[in-house]
Structures are given as structure tokens and as C-alpha cells.
Design a protein around this motif. Structure first.
Motif, PDB file in Angstrom:
ATOM      1  N   GLU A 135      -0.341 -24.312  59.133  1.00 30.33           N
ATOM      2  CA  GLU A 135      -0.727 -22.948  59.471  1.00 30.33           C
ATOM      3  C   GLU A 135       0.406 -22.110  60.045  1.00 30.33           C
ATOM      4  O   GLU A 135       0.203 -20.952  60.392  1.00 30.33           O
ATOM      5  N   ASP A 144       3.981 -14.722  57.964  1.00 24.70           N
ATOM      6  CA  ASP A 144       2.892 -13.996  57.326  1.00 24.70           C
ATOM      7  C   ASP A 144       3.445 -13.291  56.087  1.00 24.70           C
ATOM      8  O   ASP A 144       4.587 -13.519  55.662  1.00 24.70           O
ATOM      9  N   TRP A 177       1.221 -19.592  64.974  1.00 28.00           N
ATOM     10  CA  TRP A 177       0.184 -19.504  63.943  1.00 28.00           C
ATOM     11  C   TRP A 177       0.524 -18.325  63.022  1.00 28.00           C
ATOM     12  O   TRP A 177       0.689 -17.205  63.469  1.00 28.00           O
ATOM     13  N   TYR A 178       0.642 -18.607  61.723  1.00 27.40           N
ATOM     14  CA  TYR A 178       1.046 -17.588  60.729  1.00 27.40           C
ATOM     15  C   TYR A 178       2.336 -16.897  61.139  1.00 27.40           C
ATOM     16  O   TYR A 178       2.496 -15.687  60.950  1.00 27.40           O
ATOM     17  N   GLU A 225      -1.942 -25.589  55.016  1.00 20.85           N
ATOM     18  CA  GLU A 225      -3.087 -24.991  55.695  1.00 20.85           C
ATOM     19  C   GLU A 225      -4.362 -25.637  55.157  1.00 20.85           C
ATOM     20  O   GLU A 225      -4.527 -25.818  53.954  1.00 20.85           O
ATOM     21  N   ASP A 237       1.176 -18.612  56.361  1.00 19.39           N
ATOM     22  CA  ASP A 237      -0.063 -18.148  55.760  1.00 19.39           C
ATOM     23  C   ASP A 237      -0.017 -18.555  54.286  1.00 19.39           C
ATOM     24  O   ASP A 237       0.687 -17.947  53.481  1.00 19.39           O
TER      25      ASP A 237
END
Length: 376
Positions: free
Chosen positions: A211, A191, A187-188, A236, A214
Motif C-alpha cells: 500500500e 499516488d 500509505w499511498y 496492495e 496506489d
């Protein structure tokens, strides 16, 4: 036996009508009331199969998801209920790998930067990542792999650390499951810091889960770095992509990287085989019965002398620009994202095109890409 199936899952009637009554449903809006008397539930990634969905059902015995990922399936709950469940790992791996390869060829043509001169990093070397690796290596492109789980297994391939891959690669393609916990959450995964660390003129492709990147950080980075080129098939917040990000994406599609006819048929067929095994019955149907015949193209593969010619050949099978154009025109429409996925039925894989193989021609690399060959 009542078989509840997502309305966008192909070939269900052809495979399951002999087993029970097939009822089609909108997988994204499925309710507990609709599932109350189902014996079999066939879903895609848009359906959350959990305690809430199955609260009114006491007879469900089988759940099948025609997907690679399982993040939408509450496996603990299904196990507690003694409900058999399965997915279709690898069903659309070839389609996703070919999509990413085609997207790279399109970027290469558009920005006049030959793919063969690039180093491509694949993050996630499972089924889809391996399919992309196959295409790239057949074409002679240098590939680096990152997969912390496979790196500690008996997989014989060489793997590099994520930061090293980012430092060394001109192109990065994402092929990981979406996870929020464990030693290697995704997840992310990309980033703001990782996005900012990408090499100048890097191409970033996401064909797994939205996802993993980001998207707001990606939008912010693109305001500062026009050199980054983006291919996003997943977003996302699907089915509502971040509208302001779309104009900054070079190739944009509605989560259809795996949507080849072959991939869809393979996913449904894998569930058919699994259900028949669960019921103790013989699977007497074959996947070949579902698909249209191969196309024949009287083209000598040796006449593919350069990257432009290869892209022209690839476009005979699937022209990615068509889906990109449709996406930009329709993603803001009511239910536009889902309708594009539902109506996406035209795409084939490289194997659907049979090429003439002239004696003495060096065609191995073309055939290794996945095209079918026939001697003349």
C-alpha cells in the motif's frame, strides 16, 4: 509452556522445543479459540495480533514477530495487558537489499541499460535500504537517500527531499514501513501524482509494503507510460494482488524479497534470544547450527569483468527469474500467493557462496557485495 507458532516460520522446533510444547498454526487464519491457552505466540506479518485475537487468552506472556514491521501488532493493547512483545528488526535486511540489487541487474540485462550508468534513489534508509545501499556502493553506483526521520537524527549520511530524489533518479527503490499517521505517512506515498512525475524510463521497485503504492493509480499510469519498469514484491490487498496489474510488472514475486534461508533463520533466532532473555534463561543455541554449509565455487572474482558476468555470478546464488515465472503461473490459484511463500525454501544470500581469492586480484568490490572469500 505452550508455544503457538506460524506454520511457515522455519527452525522453530530446533530452537524452541526445549522451552515448551510447539504447536504450528495457520497464521493468516488464526482464531481466538486457538490462542486461548497459549503462553507464547510467534507470528509473521500475516497475523493481526490485537484485542480480538487475544480476547479469550488470560495467560499469554510473550509475542514475537519474525518481521521488521510492527503494523500488525497492537502494541498499545499488549502493553495494557503487560505482555512482552518483540520483532526482529534487520533480520532479513541483507536478503531484501540483495533482492533489489539482483532485480536491478536483471532489468539492466533485459533492457540493455547498464545499472552502473544509473542514479538510484532509496526511499527509507533503515535496515533494508542500507543493505541495498551497501550493494550499490560496492558496485560503484551513485545513490541518493530520502528518509525524513533519519535526516533529523545523528545519521551522518546525506539525505535529499523526496521530490528532489524523484527528479534526479533513474531508479527508485522503496524501503519504508507502512504508516497512516504522523508527520510522514507512507500509505499511498506514491499516488497518481507522484507516479506521473517519475522520470522517463524510470525503474520503480517496491520491497516493503504494497500500500505504499496506489496500485490502481499504478495500473492507470502504466496504460499511458510503457517506459516505466516495475519490480513488485509486495502488493496492495495481499494475498490477492490486482490481477490486471500483474502483466504490466516486469518482475513480480509474492512478498519473498526477505525470504532467504539466512533471513528466515535470523528472524526466528532473534525471537529465541528474546524469549530466553524474558524467561531469564541462557540462549545456548547458535544460528550457525541451523544453516546448511557454505557452497564453494572455484572462481576467481577478478574474472567478473562486466555487468553480464556479475549477473551470471549472482544467478548462481539466486535466480530471480524462477520466482517471477512461478508467480505468474500460480498467483491466481486458490491460496496461490500464500502457498508460494510457504514453499519458498531454496534461496540463499551472497554470503553462502565462497569464492576463490587469487593473490593479487582486485576483489574488494565483489567481497563488499557480500560474497565470502577464501585465499588460495
Amino acid at each position: 509452556m505452550k508455544i503457538l507458532a506460524d506454520e511457515n516460520m522455519p527452525y522453530v522446533e530446533a530452537l524452541f522445543a526445549d522451552v515448551g510444547e510447539v504447536v504450528r498454526v495457520d497464521g493468516r487464519k488464526l482464531t481466538a479459540e486457538q490462542v486461548i491457552d497459549a503462553d507464547v505466540l510467534l507470528v509473521r506479518s500475516v497475523t493481526q495480533v490485537n484485542r480480538q485475537l487475544l480476547a479469550l487468552n488470560t495467560q499469554l506472556q510473550f509475542v514475537g514477530s519474525a518481521t521488521i514491521g510492527m503494523d500488525h501488532i497492537d502494541q498499545v493493547y499488549l502493553t495494557e495487558r503487560n505482555i512482552c512483545y518483540t520483532n526482529a528488526p534487520g533480520c532479513n535486511a541483507t536478503a531484501v537489499g540483495e533482492y533489489a540489487f539482483i532485480a536491478m541487474l536483471e532489468l539492466a540485462r533485459r533492457f540493455e541499460q547498464p545499472l552502473k550508468n544509473k542514479t538510484v534513489g532509496i526511499i527509507g534508509a533503515g535496515n533494508t535500504g542500507s543493505a541495498l545501499q551497501k550493494c550499490l556502493q560496492a558496485y560503484g553506483v551513485k545513490v541518493l537517500l530520502h528518509d525524513p526521520l533519519l535526516a533529523t537524527s545523528d545519521d551522518p549520511r546525506n539525505f535529499v527531499a523526496l521530490d528532489e530524489l524523484i527528479t534526479r533518479c533513474d531508479v527508485i527503490s522503496l524501503h519504508v514501513p507502512l504508516t497512516k499517521s504522523g508527520a510522514h505517512p507512507t500509505w499511498y506515498l506514491f499516488d497518481e501524482a507522484r507516479l506521473a512525475s517519475l522520470r522517463p524510463d524510470c525503474w520503480l521497485l517496491n520491497c516493503c509494503r504494497g500500500e505504499v503504492i496506489d496500485n490502481r493509480a499504478l495500473f492507470a499510469i502504466k496504460q499511458l507510460r510503457d517506459d516505466l519498469k516495475l519490480v513488485l514484491d509486495v502488493w496492495e490487498g495481499e494475498p490477492h494482488p490486482m490481477a490486471e496489474l500483474v502483466p504490466y510488472v516486469d518482475i513480480a514475486t509474492p512478498h519473498i524479497a526477505g525470504y532467504s534461508l539466512e533471513g528466515k533463520a535470523r528472524g526466528t533466532f532473534m525471537l529465541y534470544e528474546a524469549l530466553m532473555a524474558h524467561l531469564g534463561l541462557t540462549a545456548h543455541k547458535s544460528m550457525d547450527e541451523l544453516l546448511p554449509p557454505l557452497w564453494s565455487q572455484q572462481l576467481n572474482p577478478a574474472s567478473v569483468p562486466d555487468e553480464n558476468a556479475l549477473l551470471s555470478l549472482v544467478r548462481l546464488v539466486y535466480d530471480l527469474r524462477d520466482d517471477d515465472l512461478v508467480f505468474r503461473n500460480r498467483f491466481l490459484n486458490h491460496n496461490g500467493f500464500d502457498l508460494m511463500r510457504k514453499n519458498h525454501k531454496h534461496r540463499r544470500e551472497f554470503s553462502a557462496l565462497r569464492l576463490a581469492n587469487h593473490a593479487g586480484s582486485d576483489v574488494d568490490w565483489v567481497l563488499k557485495l557480500g560474497f565470502s572469500g577464501v585465499g588460495l
